[in-house]
Motif scaffolding. Sequence first.
Motif, PDB file in Angstrom:
ATOM      1  N   ILE A  50       0.824  -1.202   0.000  1.00  0.00           N
ATOM      2  CA  ILE A  50       0.000   0.000   0.000  1.00  0.00           C
ATOM      3  C   ILE A  50       0.860   1.254   0.000  1.00  0.00           C
ATOM      4  N   ALA A  51       2.017   1.204   0.647  1.00  0.00           N
ATOM      5  CA  ALA A  51       2.903   2.377   0.668  1.00  0.00           C
ATOM      6  C   ALA A  51       3.344   2.751  -0.750  1.00  0.00           C
ATOM      7  N   ASP A  52       3.653   1.756  -1.563  1.00  0.00           N
ATOM      8  CA  ASP A  52       4.032   2.026  -2.954  1.00  0.00           C
ATOM      9  C   ASP A  52       2.865   2.624  -3.739  1.00  0.00           C
ATOM     10  N   ALA A  53       1.666   2.106  -3.500  1.00  0.00           N
ATOM     11  CA  ALA A  53       0.477   2.612  -4.193  1.00  0.00           C
ATOM     12  C   ALA A  53       0.194   4.058  -3.789  1.00  0.00           C
ATOM     13  N   GLU A  54       0.331   4.346  -2.497  1.00  0.00           N
ATOM     14  CA  GLU A  54       0.102   5.704  -2.009  1.00  0.00           C
ATOM     15  C   GLU A  54       1.118   6.682  -2.598  1.00  0.00           C
ATOM     16  N   LYS A  55       2.353   6.253  -2.663  1.00  0.00           N
ATOM     17  CA  LYS A  55       3.402   7.106  -3.230  1.00  0.00           C
ATOM     18  C   LYS A  55       3.088   7.409  -4.700  1.00  0.00           C
ATOM     19  N   LEU A  56       2.673   6.399  -5.449  1.00  0.00           N
ATOM     20  CA  LEU A  56       2.357   6.576  -6.866  1.00  0.00           C
ATOM     21  C   LEU A  56       1.114   7.454  -7.050  1.00  0.00           C
ATOM     22  N   ALA A  57       0.080   7.227  -6.229  1.00  0.00           N
ATOM     23  CA  ALA A  57      -1.167   7.985  -6.346  1.00  0.00           C
ATOM     24  C   ALA A  57      -1.036   9.410  -5.821  1.00  0.00           C
ATOM     25  N   GLY A  58      -0.101   9.612  -4.902  1.00  0.00           N
ATOM     26  CA  GLY A  58       0.128  10.960  -4.384  1.00  0.00           C
ATOM     27  C   GLY A  58      -0.710  11.320  -3.173  1.00  0.00           C
ATOM     28  N   PHE A  59      -1.223  10.320  -2.449  1.00  0.00           N
ATOM     29  CA  PHE A  59      -1.975  10.588  -1.229  1.00  0.00           C
ATOM     30  C   PHE A  59      -1.964   9.359  -0.331  1.00  0.00           C
ATOM     31  N   THR A  60      -2.318   9.574   0.944  1.00  0.00           N
ATOM     32  CA  THR A  60      -2.442   8.474   1.898  1.00  0.00           C
ATOM     33  C   THR A  60      -3.854   7.900   1.779  1.00  0.00           C
ATOM     34  N   ALA A  61      -3.946   6.614   1.487  1.00  0.00           N
ATOM     35  CA  ALA A  61      -5.240   5.958   1.289  1.00  0.00           C
ATOM     36  C   ALA A  61      -5.933   5.698   2.622  1.00  0.00           C
ATOM     37  N   THR A  62      -7.243   5.787   2.600  1.00  0.00           N
ATOM     38  CA  THR A  62      -8.085   5.462   3.746  1.00  0.00           C
ATOM     39  C   THR A  62      -8.773   4.149   3.415  1.00  0.00           C
ATOM     40  N   LEU A  63      -8.279   3.070   3.977  1.00  0.00           N
ATOM     41  CA  LEU A  63      -8.736   1.728   3.608  1.00  0.00           C
ATOM     42  C   LEU A  63      -9.701   1.137   4.630  1.00  0.00           C
ATOM     43  N   PRO A  64     -10.579   0.248   4.170  1.00  0.00           N
ATOM     44  CA  PRO A  64     -11.441  -0.447   5.130  1.00  0.00           C
ATOM     45  C   PRO A  64     -10.614  -1.405   5.984  1.00  0.00           C
ATOM     46  N   ILE A  67     -13.189  -6.436   6.225  1.00  0.00           N
ATOM     47  CA  ILE A  67     -13.504  -7.032   4.922  1.00  0.00           C
ATOM     48  C   ILE A  67     -14.399  -8.241   5.211  1.00  0.00           C
ATOM     49  N   PRO A  68     -15.405  -8.502   4.380  1.00  0.00           N
ATOM     50  CA  PRO A  68     -16.269  -9.665   4.636  1.00  0.00           C
ATOM     51  C   PRO A  68     -15.468 -10.961   4.776  1.00  0.00           C
ATOM     52  N   GLU A  69     -15.961 -11.831   5.637  1.00  0.00           N
ATOM     53  CA  GLU A  69     -15.294 -13.100   5.924  1.00  0.00           C
ATOM     54  C   GLU A  69     -15.053 -13.904   4.650  1.00  0.00           C
ATOM     55  N   GLY A  70     -13.860 -14.479   4.540  1.00  0.00           N
ATOM     56  CA  GLY A  70     -13.502 -15.329   3.413  1.00  0.00           C
ATOM     57  C   GLY A  70     -12.773 -14.594   2.301  1.00  0.00           C
ATOM     58  N   TYR A  71     -12.792 -13.267   2.319  1.00  0.00           N
ATOM     59  CA  TYR A  71     -12.105 -12.490   1.286  1.00  0.00           C
ATOM     60  C   TYR A  71     -10.670 -12.209   1.716  1.00  0.00           C
ATOM     61  N   THR A  72      -9.754 -12.297   0.767  1.00  0.00           N
ATOM     62  CA  THR A  72      -8.357 -11.960   1.015  1.00  0.00           C
ATOM     63  C   THR A  72      -7.874 -10.979  -0.041  1.00  0.00           C
ATOM     64  N   GLN A  73      -6.926 -10.175   0.344  1.00  0.00           N
ATOM     65  CA  GLN A  73      -6.361  -9.192  -0.578  1.00  0.00           C
ATOM     66  C   GLN A  73      -5.571  -9.908  -1.665  1.00  0.00           C
ATOM     67  N   LYS A  74      -5.890  -9.611  -2.926  1.00  0.00           N
ATOM     68  CA  LYS A  74      -5.213 -10.256  -4.050  1.00  0.00           C
ATOM     69  C   LYS A  74      -4.266  -9.320  -4.776  1.00  0.00           C
ATOM     70  N   SER A  75      -4.599  -8.032  -4.845  1.00  0.00           N
ATOM     71  CA  SER A  75      -3.698  -7.116  -5.540  1.00  0.00           C
ATOM     72  C   SER A  75      -3.897  -5.693  -5.062  1.00  0.00           C
ATOM     73  N   ILE A  76      -2.828  -4.927  -5.243  1.00  0.00           N
ATOM     74  CA  ILE A  76      -2.827  -3.498  -4.944  1.00  0.00           C
ATOM     75  C   ILE A  76      -2.345  -2.817  -6.212  1.00  0.00           C
ATOM     76  N   GLU A  77      -3.102  -1.821  -6.663  1.00  0.00           N
ATOM     77  CA  GLU A  77      -2.742  -1.104  -7.881  1.00  0.00           C
ATOM     78  C   GLU A  77      -2.947   0.387  -7.667  1.00  0.00           C
ATOM     79  N   ALA A  78      -2.347   1.176  -8.529  1.00  0.00           N
ATOM     80  CA  ALA A  78      -2.523   2.624  -8.454  1.00  0.00           C
ATOM     81  C   ALA A  78      -2.414   3.228  -9.844  1.00  0.00           C
ATOM     82  N   VAL A  79      -3.033   4.397  -9.975  1.00  0.00           N
ATOM     83  CA  VAL A  79      -2.881   5.221 -11.163  1.00  0.00           C
ATOM     84  C   VAL A  79      -2.112   6.453 -10.707  1.00  0.00           C
ATOM     85  N   LYS A  80      -1.054   6.782 -11.402  1.00  0.00           N
ATOM     86  CA  LYS A  80      -0.177   7.887 -11.018  1.00  0.00           C
ATOM     87  C   LYS A  80      -0.964   9.169 -10.765  1.00  0.00           C
TER      88      LYS A  80
END
Length: 175
Positions: A50-64, A67-80
Amino acid sequence: MKKLITITICAVMALTFTACFNGKPEAKDDPQKQINHVEIPNPWVDCENIADAEKLAGFTATLPKTIPEGYTQKSIEAVKDNTVQIIYENGENKIVFRQAKGNDDISGDYNEYKENNTLTVGNLTVIVKGNGGKVNLATWVSGEFSFAISVNPGGKGLDNRAIIDMISSMDTNNA
């Protein structure tokens, strides 16, 4: 007479075949025959964390935090200079969380849903869309940021409670 009819039929068939296949084959090198396919480059950049994504996006993300039971994080992406996206999966089910600068609909979900409602979560007004009492899309604005949670666009959504829990677990008052 039979010879004349046979020769006439053969001549007609030969002319028919010639007429059907008379077009010259398309030249692959003929620039007038080539179609130009222009592709828009994919703006999403895969990030290690997430730190890399925040750096690329230019802000600190506010994340949940929830997360509903059974879900796992699969990817983190950002748009510059614009957006952070986290994808969670549970088998074939997918939740996409996005945060971006501005107040536009950033969901990327353009499906038509039968149910369009508004929820109040804390001091936030959240627009929810879905079918059959389930939520497929939740969007809201807090401060200078837009947020979206998209669940299986066009498919089976989540209960209101799961969406409310995700949004409530975020510290959007500081966004």
